[in-house]
Enzyme design. Structure first.
Site, PDB file in Angstrom:
ATOM      1  N   LYS A 170       8.822  -0.345 105.819  1.00  0.00           N
ATOM      2  CA  LYS A 170       8.800  -1.266 104.672  1.00  0.00           C
ATOM      3  C   LYS A 170      10.030  -1.061 103.776  1.00  0.00           C
ATOM      4  O   LYS A 170      10.640  -2.022 103.310  1.00  0.00           O
ATOM      5  CB  LYS A 170       7.502  -1.023 103.884  1.00  0.00           C
ATOM      6  CG  LYS A 170       7.382  -1.778 102.577  1.00  0.00           C
ATOM      7  CD  LYS A 170       7.320  -3.264 102.770  1.00  0.00           C
ATOM      8  CE  LYS A 170       7.204  -3.986 101.436  1.00  0.00           C
ATOM      9  NZ  LYS A 170       7.573  -5.406 101.538  1.00  0.00           N
ATOM     10  N   LYS A 239      12.474  -0.299  92.072  1.00  0.00           N
ATOM     11  CA  LYS A 239      11.724   0.858  92.597  1.00  0.00           C
ATOM     12  C   LYS A 239      11.901   0.961  94.119  1.00  0.00           C
ATOM     13  O   LYS A 239      12.159   2.036  94.663  1.00  0.00           O
ATOM     14  CB  LYS A 239      10.244   0.681  92.231  1.00  0.00           C
ATOM     15  CG  LYS A 239       9.311   1.736  92.725  1.00  0.00           C
ATOM     16  CD  LYS A 239       8.383   1.361  93.876  1.00  0.00           C
ATOM     17  CE  LYS A 239       7.766   0.038  93.945  1.00  0.00           C
ATOM     18  NZ  LYS A 239       6.760  -0.173  94.970  1.00  0.00           N
TER      19      LYS A 239
END
Ligand code: NAD
Length: 297
Positions: A170, A239
């Protein structure tokens, strides 16, 4: 198996939509979110605490902002680990640090609990349709038991390997997403400032070597004033890029391309676009280019 119940912690943009798909498939969902109105809004059975969600179901899904919060929810007092029991499966659908994920999986394994990492791709639109792509890591026997859970939320499930492999995949994907969105935003602002017809520019890009996810799926909407609100924010995008940087650093791979998205989404956050969809990065770049907007109503 749809008579089974699922626990769900974190009912935001993604978690809320996934929980709704599970409900629509006839699965009972017991949910908890830091926002105490979220469960009711979505229609899941509200639980007053994390411990009660864990007590209510053998399979607990989590969709939380980052690893810091995941660790708090899992390892905090009365958290998932304290309240958990042998045989339970916890699935982390957040975009999280792979090394944190592996550490949590090892801690849960000591209690004979499985911790499966499932990176999620497709954004809010795919979550709404139950058409996400999942990249999964963890114990194969636990993953085998999750087929009926994936069914209502995902169109594609790829098992990547052991614990952490899903979250690693991911982060690699999201870095490319961040690069293409930041770079395409810059190009579109330049195109507008150069006086080009942006619909024609996209037509050319989409049949030329500049084509990417942003030119195909984001900007055809943005140039008509639809920013596709409800998806990943610039703060969460930042992030993800930071986590990618940590990952490649741990792997001993130098990143030559991290500075572009770091600067772009950092700029968006600094200019007040941090909590809205990361597609608004194009407005942040437009702001410092003299107030350029791709679409004027
Ligand atoms: P969000 O901020 O909308 O949702 C997170 C939810 O977690 C919120 O409802 C929040 O109240 C809740 N929460 C925060 N702290 C909590 C705590 N201690 N206990 C219980 N609940 C808590 O974020 P999102 O967009 O739904 O993203 C969730 C995760 O999925 C993130 O890791 C994100 O990076 C990832 N992701 C997002 C997208 C997207 O397009 N939005 C796509 C793929 C992956």
């Amino acid at each position: 198996m749809s008579d089974q119940r699922i626990g769900f912690i974190g009912l935001g943009n993604m978690g809320g939509r996934m929980a709704r798909c599970l409900l629509d498939a006839g699965i009972e969902v017991v949910g908890y979110d830091a926002d105490d109105k979220a469960a009711q809004r979505i229609g899941v059975t509200p639980a007053p605490s994390i411990a009660e969600v864990v007590g209510a179901a053998d399979i607990v899904l989590m969709s939380l902002p980052d690893s810091h919060i995941v660790e708090k929810v899992v390892e905090g007092s009365d958290g998932v680990l304290d309240a958990g029991r042998s045989g339970q499966i916890v699935v982390d659908l957040s975009t999280a640090s792979a090394s944190s994920t592996k550490r949590l999986a090892a801690r849960l394994a000591e209690k004979d609990m499985a911790y499966v990492d499932a990176g999620v791709s497709g954004g809010a639109a795919a979550a709404e349709r139950g058409a996400l792509t999942l990249m999964v890591g963890g114990d194969p026997a636990a993953i085998e038991r999750l087929g009926w859970v994936w069914e209502p939320i995902a169109k594609s499930v790829v098992v990547m390997g052991d614990s952490g492999a899903g979250h690693t995949t991911k982060l690699l994907n999201n870095f490319l997403n961040a690069v293409s969105l930041a770079a395409t935003s810059e190009v579109m602002v330049a195109g507008k400032k150069a006086g080009l017809d942006l619909h024609k520019l996209l037509e050319v890009l989409n049949s030329s070597s500049g084509v990417n996810f942003a030119t195909l799926n984001r900007f055809p909407k943005i140039v008509d004033g639809d920013y596709l609100e409800g998806g990943l924010t610039s703060k969460l995008m930042t992030k993800d890029v930071v986590l990618y940087g940590d990952l490649v650093h741990e792997l001993g791979v130098s990143s030559m391309n991290i500075s572009g998205p770091m600067a772009s989404f950092g700029l968006a956050t600094a200019l007040g676009y941090g909590d809205v969809i990361s597609n608004r990065v194009v407005d942040a770049i437009g702001d410092i280019a003299g107030g350029i907007r791709l679409y004027e109503s």
